[in-house]
Design an enzyme around this catalytic site. Sequence first.
Site, PDB file in Angstrom:
ATOM      1  N   CYS A 107     -12.450   2.916 -28.924  1.00  0.00           N
ATOM      2  CA  CYS A 107     -14.385   3.908 -29.276  1.00  0.00           C
ATOM      3  C   CYS A 107     -15.240   3.992 -28.272  1.00  0.00           C
ATOM      4  O   CYS A 107     -15.908   3.763 -27.523  1.00  0.00           O
ATOM      5  CB  CYS A 107     -14.609   2.448 -30.623  1.00  0.00           C
ATOM      6  SG  CYS A 107     -14.791   1.233 -29.228  1.00  0.00           S
ATOM      7  N   GLY A 138       0.706  -1.057  -0.041  1.00  0.00           N
ATOM      8  CA  GLY A 138      -0.312  -0.001   0.262  1.00  0.00           C
ATOM      9  C   GLY A 138       0.943   0.807   0.095  1.00  0.00           C
ATOM     10  O   GLY A 138       0.160   2.602  -0.593  1.00  0.00           O
TER      11      GLY A 138
HETATM   12  N1  LLP Z   1      -1.196  -7.065  -0.845  1.00  0.00           N
HETATM   13  C1  LLP Z   1      -2.943  -7.113  -0.838  1.00  0.00           C
HETATM   14  C2  LLP Z   1      -3.566  -8.010  -0.182  1.00  0.00           C
HETATM   15  C3  LLP Z   1      -3.389  -6.635  -2.185  1.00  0.00           C
HETATM   16  O1  LLP Z   1      -4.737  -6.141  -2.469  1.00  0.00           O
HETATM   17  C4  LLP Z   1      -2.491  -5.338  -3.104  1.00  0.00           C
HETATM   18  C5  LLP Z   1      -2.879  -4.598  -3.560  1.00  0.00           C
HETATM   19  C6  LLP Z   1      -1.294  -4.914  -2.482  1.00  0.00           C
HETATM   20  C7  LLP Z   1      -0.547  -6.136  -1.455  1.00  0.00           C
HETATM   21  C8  LLP Z   1       0.017  -4.115  -3.572  1.00  0.00           C
HETATM   22  O2  LLP Z   1      -0.333  -3.225  -3.151  1.00  0.00           O
HETATM   23  P1  LLP Z   1       1.074  -1.679  -2.975  1.00  0.00           P
HETATM   24  O3  LLP Z   1       1.860  -1.777  -2.428  1.00  0.00           O
HETATM   25  O4  LLP Z   1       0.544  -1.516  -5.008  1.00  0.00           O
HETATM   26  O5  LLP Z   1      -0.454  -0.560  -2.804  1.00  0.00           O
HETATM   27  N2  LLP Z   1      -5.355  -1.050  -9.718  1.00  0.00           N
HETATM   28  C9  LLP Z   1      -5.157  -0.273  -8.520  1.00  0.00           C
HETATM   29  C10 LLP Z   1      -4.196  -1.258  -7.739  1.00  0.00           C
HETATM   30  C11 LLP Z   1      -5.505  -1.879  -6.978  1.00  0.00           C
HETATM   31  C12 LLP Z   1      -4.169  -2.925  -5.821  1.00  0.00           C
HETATM   32  C13 LLP Z   1      -5.135  -3.371  -5.071  1.00  0.00           C
HETATM   33  N3  LLP Z   1      -4.618  -4.634  -4.047  1.00  0.00           N
HETATM   34  C14 LLP Z   1      -4.111   1.600  -9.305  1.00  0.00           C
HETATM   35  O6  LLP Z   1      -3.818   0.697 -10.478  1.00  0.00           O
HETATM   36  O7  LLP Z   1      -4.105   1.927  -8.446  1.00  0.00           O
END
Ligand code: LLP
Length: 419
Positions: free
Chosen positions: A343, A239
């Site tokens: 589109c 996150g």
């Molecule tokens: N752990 C779990 C259980 C998760 O669901 C996620 C991301 C992460 C780790 C990694 O999170 P990060 O460090 O990348 O923030 N598609 C969206 C982001 C969706 C994140 C989903 N879960 C975007 O493009 O911003």
Amino acid sequence: MHYFQYHDSELYCEEVPLRRIAESVGTPFYIYSHGTLKRHFEAFDGAFQGLERLVCYSAKANSSQAILRLFARLGGGLDIVSGGELFRGLQAGIAPGKIVYSGVGKRIDEIDYALQTGIRMLNLESVEELHLVHQRAETLGKRAPIAIRVNPDVDPLTHPYISTGLKKNKFGIDTAAALEAYRLAATLPWVDIVGIDCHIGSQITQAAPFRDALASLMELIRELAQTGIRIRTLDMGGGLGITYNDEQPPDPADYGKAVREALAGTELALILEPGRVLVGNAGVLVTRVLYRKTGDSKEFVIVDAGMNDLLRPSLYDAYHHVQPVVHPQGGARMVADVVGPICESGDFLARNREMAPVNSGDLLAVMSAGAYGYSMSSNYCSRLRVAEVMAAGNRFEVIRRRETYADLVAGESVPGFLA
Ligand code: LLP
């Protein structure tokens, strides 16, 4: 910090001009900097030095084999959300004992695959899932190492689509119910309670939500200890945000400090699931300008990459810098929408963007596209998924070839009655 820099008005990835890669592989393509990926991993991992820890890179951010292999070589594990990601991780040489599996909707075949492979931990998100995992473990004769994913009801102060730790979100089990779930788990003979888990959201740019979530988890760990349930491993999820525009997220060292303070005096092993912070600013999408068009009230720059290649602007109204690959000499700056060939009016990479003047044929770099870029791309409108390239020093190599028209229909068949 990343290794995409201008030299003499030309944008380079490490020592390779992006223009040269475009001449070699065509456009659009994703380009990743090996040095940046390595540096990000080491800085993140280093922030937790001295703690017993495992950095399980979140495969969903970018699951290319080359990237998984690189992080594996640096000692990383993997955070997965599907059987497909488990397969990818194993293919890339990640040890099963370094893989953790979160997800609200794990299917039976995926649970079996994880149990048979012998992964480190299944992060469970409902009581029904706990029962199913126990039953599958017994059937297969493989004990299930589990954590409960706790939903601490903390506001991560991010885009609503990517916040996951609020009561109204579908993720995890709320704190009071989690206590019950652990008590239940302790009675199930084929389940081993090894950890506790949370993930409160993505692109988090402040330290406070992490601190709040940690405090809530530590409290629960103490309560569990009082009922005789000992938690060995704390999985903090991912996150941590990055700078797309002008955000100022805590750097890994600050984040590490917050975690260190919360864990002081405990013997907890730590698991982290960073995605975006490792790969986001290590990748760029390069696209070519097809046309310029002046509408009644707007200037459009029409490029050969679309929402199927990079969905984030369309889906979250996300901001990505759009920069010329070769800086134009002179010319007035302009305000334009940078749009793709699809589109749909939602098919844009940037809107009302002040930018250097561009003409058809020019190359543009869409920055900070290493996370949730290729991994969220699709074949919408029967567009071919683009090539991925990795550069290291003065070398570059295609790490995934551009799809072909034949790839588009490769898995299809026409039913006999239509033959
Ligand atoms: N752990 C779990 C259980 C998760 O669901 C996620 C991301 C992460 C780790 C990694 O999170 P990060 O460090 O990348 O923030 N598609 C969206 C982001 C969706 C994140 C989903 N879960 C975007 O493009 O911003």
